[in-house]
Design a protein around this motif. Sequence first.
Motif, PDB file in Angstrom:
ATOM      1  N   ARG A   1       0.830  -1.218   0.000  1.00 36.41           N
ATOM      2  CA  ARG A   1       0.000   0.000   0.000  1.00 36.41           C
ATOM      3  C   ARG A   1       0.856   1.258   0.000  1.00 36.41           C
ATOM      4  N   LEU A   2       1.908   1.249   0.819  1.00 37.36           N
ATOM      5  CA  LEU A   2       2.818   2.393   0.896  1.00 37.36           C
ATOM      6  C   LEU A   2       3.453   2.666  -0.468  1.00 37.36           C
TER       7      LEU A   2
ATOM      8  N   LYS B   1       2.519   1.606  -3.517  1.00 38.81           N
ATOM      9  CA  LYS B   1       1.528   1.959  -4.545  1.00 38.81           C
ATOM     10  C   LYS B   1       1.106   3.422  -4.394  1.00 38.81           C
ATOM     11  N   LYS B   2       0.960   3.865  -3.145  1.00 38.62           N
ATOM     12  CA  LYS B   2       0.589   5.252  -2.866  1.00 38.62           C
ATOM     13  C   LYS B   2       1.629   6.227  -3.429  1.00 38.62           C
ATOM     14  N   HIS B   3       2.868   5.766  -3.531  1.00 39.60           N
ATOM     15  CA  HIS B   3       3.956   6.617  -4.024  1.00 39.60           C
ATOM     16  C   HIS B   3       4.329   6.316  -5.477  1.00 39.60           C
TER      17      HIS B   3
END
Length: 125
Positions: free
Chosen positions: A21-22, A24-26
């Motif tokens: 998630r981290l 993909k968020k970036h």
Amino acid sequence: MVQPRILIIDDDPNILELYSRLLKKHGYDTVEARDGKIGMRLYRENPTDLIITDVVMPEKEGIEVIRELRRDFADAKIIAISGGGLATSGSVCLQIADRLGACRTFTKPVSTSELLEAVQELLEN
């Protein structure tokens, strides 16, 4: 523009989800594997731009993954992470990972800023 792909190998499903998630968020694309055996199969089928691997896992340890990657894919960019159970065994594992060719090593828990900084730096070089 193609998003960089990162293979995350960890036997803890919560860590897999957190890192995925981290990243993909970036703006990164992620592939997840719950052990080193699956991770190596996925990497051989479709190599990624970077590998983040836990060191202590069932099936195939992260140390074996790093050794295999260095042997067969010398240019692979690898981040090794370990909680290692006991702090001393974790640090010994990370020292071995470093000697075998991990580009960066971290002890769990890793701060998100440190992890992102290492990912960005390795993918730019």
